[in-house]
Motif scaffolding. Sequence first.
Motif, short mmCIF file in Angstrom:
data_model
loop_
_atom_site.label_atom_id
_atom_site.label_comp_id
_atom_site.label_asym_id
_atom_site.label_seq_id
_atom_site.Cartn_x
_atom_site.Cartn_y
_atom_site.Cartn_z
N VAL A 343 0.76 -1.34 0.03
CA VAL A 343 -0.09 -0.09 -0.09
C VAL A 343 0.96 1.21 0.06
N GLU A 344 1.91 1.34 0.91
CA GLU A 344 2.72 2.50 1.11
C GLU A 344 4.05 2.32 1.89
N VAL A 345 4.97 3.00 1.65
CA VAL A 345 6.20 2.81 2.83
C VAL A 345 5.71 3.84 3.64
N ARG A 346 6.02 3.39 4.79
CA ARG A 346 6.12 4.23 6.05
C ARG A 346 7.22 4.92 6.39
N PRO A 347 7.11 5.95 7.44
CA PRO A 347 8.31 6.55 7.74
C PRO A 347 9.50 5.70 8.29
N GLU A 348 9.02 4.61 9.11
CA GLU A 348 10.14 3.78 9.46
C GLU A 348 11.15 3.24 8.56
N TYR A 349 10.53 3.09 7.25
CA TYR A 349 11.44 2.18 6.24
C TYR A 349 12.59 3.33 5.92
N TYR A 350 12.31 4.59 5.96
CA TYR A 350 13.51 5.49 5.39
C TYR A 350 14.55 5.38 6.66
N GLY A 351 14.28 5.45 7.92
CA GLY A 351 15.17 5.31 8.77
C GLY A 351 16.07 3.94 8.44
N LEU A 352 15.49 2.80 8.25
CA LEU A 352 16.19 1.67 7.91
C LEU A 352 17.04 1.75 6.62
N LEU A 353 16.44 2.52 5.45
CA LEU A 353 17.20 2.88 4.21
C LEU A 353 18.35 3.50 4.34
N LEU A 354 18.31 4.73 5.33
CA LEU A 354 19.62 5.47 5.43
C LEU A 354 20.59 4.60 6.28
N PHE A 355 20.06 3.89 7.27
CA PHE A 355 21.08 3.06 7.92
C PHE A 355 21.77 2.00 7.04
N ALA A 356 20.85 1.47 5.88
CA ALA A 356 21.26 0.50 5.02
C ALA A 356 22.39 1.31 4.20
N LEU A 357 22.20 2.52 3.88
CA LEU A 357 23.29 3.12 3.05
C LEU A 357 24.71 3.45 3.52
N ALA A 358 24.78 3.39 4.82
CA ALA A 358 25.85 3.67 5.56
C ALA A 358 26.87 2.42 5.99
N GLY A 359 26.11 1.29 5.93
CA GLY A 359 26.84 -0.12 6.35
C GLY A 359 27.04 -1.04 5.27
N PRO A 360 27.30 -2.39 5.51
CA PRO A 360 28.15 -2.61 6.66
C PRO A 360 29.56 -2.17 6.83
#
Length: 472
Positions: A343-360
């Motif tokens: 249905v949609e991407v919720r705000p929490e997903y954006y925090g996960l995405l920013l973290f994913a862009l930083a690691g591992p």
Amino acid sequence: MAAFSFLQGCGYTSNYLYTPPSGNRLPLPDGPVVQASLTVTATSSGTIPPRFMGLSYEKTAMTYSYFHESNQHLIALFRRLGDGVLRIGGASVDQVMWTPDATGTHLQVTPVEIKALAVFLQETGWLCLYGVNFAASTPAQAAEEVAYVVSVLGSNLLGIEIGNEPDEYGIPGNFFAGDWTFGDYLARWNMFRSAILQSAPNVAITGPATAGGNHITTWTLPFAQATTAAEITLLTQHYYRDYYASGGSPTAAFLISPDSQLTGELTMLNAGAQQLGIPYRISECNSFDDGGVPGVSNSYASSLWVIDFLFDVALGGGTGVNMHGGGRSPGYTPIADDDGGVVEVRPEYYGLLLFALAGPGTLLETQLAAGTVGATAYAVRTASGGLNLVVVNKDAVQNLTLTIATNQNIQSATLQTMTSASLAATSGVTIQGATVNPDGSFFPTATGTLTPAGTQTTCFIPALTAALISIT
């Protein structure tokens, strides 16, 4: 807001008031601008291992073909988070029955759903932590299901989780009400484990998937001490920021505040896992329990909170997390779904995405001086030698002019920002001005370019903004 990344050297003042350079058409930031400094050391403080990222779903999600090759939107959203681990479990794991011949009208998982899951995992590149019914099933049924799962999922199977939150059994209204002890659990668990290994001798088994809190000392750690590294490959535990159903504090301000309870629990879990000689994972977690708090768990506050949460787990020695979700109720879920579709991407997903862009990578110790601004900072040394910094400004009013000092010369530096209109916003979260669409597409603007000066650089981080600074 992204444009503020260009302010270094072109007009901000050294006091607490922002003055735009002559001719600059950027809007004035609301609130004061506070000078801050971030020092990145060469000292390792932990790691973000591969497949740290994870999502968790109720096992009932398998019964309506959610994890299916035809669900290309969900596949794209999983891929965007990088390599991860899908956990199939939740409270419904003890309600869904394995039914190899697809007969009956009860909640069931059949070979059809498991084959669909296998293709979904291949399409996403994710592994699976697969839960089996422990309370309403028998050891023989669990063993038969696991044998089939092993044969179909193959190398995409991370491990088997037996049951869900067995420390909650025995309470009124739950399984084995009034007649359930840790000793009962351990005896039953060993029966299931033995039966499973007879049908699938080499399968990895994890546990105990307990609810957390004060049960760490009475269930999780005793379980670790009663088993050996030859019996389980991964110690699993659940965590929620607070227990809303039992009278917690469901506010956005509380959600993004420092979490000393988490730090304490991670310390205990890490010690227990090290004693056992195996890793540990937070295999189910989110903001508030019982589906979350509408207006908080699905707000921009969850975007900021989840970044701190993920880094805290990594710094605490955890090897991964699985954010629980599913459905479209106004509580927690990174991805909202209905009738098998996104249905949609919720705000929490954006925090996960920013973290994913930083690691591992390797976590490095940092020293942040930001006065009264509620901010946190983390540093990740990537395998290629690059440096990814994540700074979270959770202050609702104060902006940061941040001077960054590293331990080696900076060749280049870029900046991306995650922003939203307010802490309470349930939509409108962006990274570099772009939203993640339900089909997984994402078109951010170009990253801001920072000006290096030897081992230092400077950037501007507005209030209620998380920034990813990538340095070579």
